[in-house]
Design a protein around this motif. Structure first.
Motif: not given
Lengths: 170, 427
Positions: A148-159, A131-146
């Motif tokens: 998802v958490n990294v992605l949210v943190r990365s976008y939230r904290e600007g990393l 399963p994939v999520a698209k955020i802006g121009d990027e696509v992230y695939g083979d999503l796992t809980l881990e």
């Protein structure tokens, strides 16, 4: 949060496309991307109508016809979960639940800080890594809980470096 | 013997995608170089011999399409590449554009030469924004190296390519809708006739082909149509990019000559490698959401246009979505119908209302005790109406999955259905 879009910026976007009405969709996509709130405001639509000499109704038609546009403000990052069947049956629902939990919002909602909107999308052409999520121009695939958490943190904290390795490379 | 054949994706991942020198090193532009020494009729002759059928999904003979356009004495003519790959389960054009953009560009340039066109457009779906940048870079490099722009290869012909972005509309994959969108309008389909070869982009004669079709042209011209045809089966010449997704061990894009069976494609260790987690195959969905659904009893059907059609299946876009025994067919079809409900442009009644009613009935049938008398009959009638009376290919094919799944899983449809005629309460 990006600064508010200005009239001169919108004019510049249109200039970049030679003020060509054929490029209306490209112009509107760029205006939306530059808005910081992922939508096309009526005043920019009216400005484009004037400069490109097309009826405002035609622009409204475009903004409501194409799924990528919004006429209402959204979060700085719109997280779109693919709901088409190849992703759906490789556990896209689970991914939705993980994002809901990580963001503290429900599908379709925007976080209080206007940072994230969670939405669904049709196929983004990455079924091989669903399963994939698209955020802006990027696509992230083979999503796992881990992930998802990294992605949210990365976008939230600007990393951005946190998520680089997770993005689909083509 | 390997079931795979590397031809159109030859070099993918081995070169810097947008670099002309890299592309030349893998034999790039040999097709164009040869083409510019040939007569347009002869190039089309090779395309005809190749047996190439439109690889976007419609399977219209490319040679016939090219021939038609060649004989239209009106200029300018436009070359348009349909890169609006929105058919769920399909991701082959993404691979071609991301890894070998210059092969697509070369194919379009050959078409530009054949038809004396000056401008070509690649209409790329908005979701592929990163790929648009790769294509743009490739176009700039091709211009810099004299493969696009004025006086290409010193042969005195001019041709250039521009990128147009979609913005999220499946219906724009329909060629006439795509042209409307390319003109900066809403992408609703046009009425046909007139054919796009006569009245296309900006009302001028236009060639619209899929990414994979254009990417196949260089090898067809360089090595001849017969050679290309010989890779496939006697009924379907050439090779096809197949996109495997869903419940298979190996998901991805695979290039296969026409001819292996569906069982080979799904279970061969070099291809899908079977169903993961020890599960069994329940069904497969071919060619995208608009394609037919097949069951395990059809696994020995050869993957070629004729054999699949005979079995009530089709190649379509090349998508092969595999589902295991845990998936309810009604839930799956709900997903398919939800997709079309979202993507229907709303122009014609059969598609706009048909999808809505089908979705409602499927929701009822999926839950015990919800079905109303006559649901199954209404479902059949809606399917027939949509297939025969929808305005464009979207509506005509939206119910194909349902129509074909019916044959294999009748008992699942009937499990929760109640007997009787549709009455007042069924409204």
């Amino acid at each position: 949060m990006q600064a508010q879009l200005t009239e001169s910026q919108v004019l510049k976007i249109m200039e970049r496309y030679g003020n060509d009405p054929q490029q209306l969709i490209a112009v509107l996509l760029d205006v939306q991307a530059a808005s910081g709130t992922n939508y096309v405001d009526e005043k920019w639509a009216a400005l484009a109508a004037r400069v490109l000499d097309v009826p405002l109704s035609q622009i409204y038609d475009i903004l409501t016809f194409y799924a990528m546009f919004s006429t209402k403000p959204r979060g700085e990052y719109v997280i779109e979960i693919c709901r088409s069947t190849p992703c759906h049956f490789t556990k896209a629902d689970q991914v939705v639940a993980w994002f809901e939990q990580a963001l503290g919002i429900k599908m379709g909602e925007t976080t209080l800080d206007n940072k994230f909107t969670l939405s669904r999308t049709c196929c983004v052409g990455a079924c091989d890594i669903g399963p994939v999520a698209k955020i802006g121009d990027e696509v992230y695939g083979d999503l796992t809980l881990e992930k998802v958490n990294v992605l949210v943190r990365s976008y939230r904290e600007g990393l951005p470096s946190f998520r680089e390795a997770l993005a689909c490379q083509n | 013997m390997s079931k795979l054949k590397t031809l159109v994706i030859e070099g993918a991942g081995q070169i810097a995608p947008a670099k002309v020198d890299d592309y030349l090193a893998i034999g790039g532009y040999n097709g164009l170089k040869k083409a510019t020494g040939m007569k347009p009729e002869d190039i089309i002759g090779e395309v005809k011999k190749s047996g190439l059928l439109g690889r976007g999904g419609a399977a219209y003979p490319a040679g016939k399409k090219w021939d038609h356009l060649l004989h239209i004495p009106e200029f300018p003519k436009y070359i348009v590449c349909n890169a609006d790959e929105g058919e769920p389960g399909t991701f082959k054009d993404r691979l071609l554009m991301a890894k070998l953009p210059l092969r697509v560009i070369e194919g379009m340039t050959i078409a530009g030469y054949v038809f004396g066109a000056k401008a070509g457009y690649i209409y790329v779906r908005g979701e592929y924004r990163k790929i648009q940048r790769v294509l743009q870079e490739a176009i700039l490099h091709a211009r810099g190296a004299g493969f696009l722009g004025k006086n290409i290869l010193g042969r005195g012909f001019d041709f250039d390519i521009y990128i147009i972005s979609g913005a999220g509309a499946y219906v724009c994959g329909e060629n006439s809708a795509l042209l409307n969108s390319t003109e900066g309008k809403v992408g609703r389909p046009r009425i046909k006739p007139p054919h796009l070869a006569e009245v296309g982009l900006f009302l001028k004669p236009t060639l619209v082909n899929n990414v994979e079709s254009f990417a196949s042209i260089p090898t067809i011209v360089e090595n001849g149509g017969e050679k290309y045809f010989s890779y496939g089966s006697p009924d379907s010449g050439g090779v096809k990019l197949v996109c495997l997704s869903g419940h298979v061990k190996r998901r991805g894009v695979f290039e296969v000559p026409f001819g292996p069976t569906l069982r080979d494609i799904i279970f061969d260790p070099e291809l899908g490698a079977g169903i993961p987690d020890g599960k069994r195959l329940k069904f497969f969905h071919l060619g995208g959401q608009s394609g037919p659904i097949g069951g395990p009893g059809q696994l020995d059907t050869p993957y070629d246009y004729k054999a699949l059609t005979k079995a009530g299946l089709s190649v379509g876009s090349g998508a092969v979505v595999v589902m295991n025994e845990d998936v309810s067919i009604l839930e799956y079809l709900k997903g398919v119908t939800e997709f079309f409900l979202h993507e229907s442009c709303g122009k014609c009644v059969p598609c706009r209302e048909g999808n809505k009613q089908i979705y409602k009935i499927l929701c009822r049938l999926a839950v015990p005790g919800q079905s109303q008398p006559g649901d199954l009959g209404i479902l059949r009638r809606l399917v027939d109406t949509m297939i025969s009376a929808s305005f464009c290919g979207l509506g005509q094919s939206a119910a194909v999955a349902l129509n074909t799944a019916w044959r294999h899983f009748k008992e699942e449809f009937e499990a929760n259905a109640v007997e009787g005629q549709a009455g007042a309460e069924a409204a």
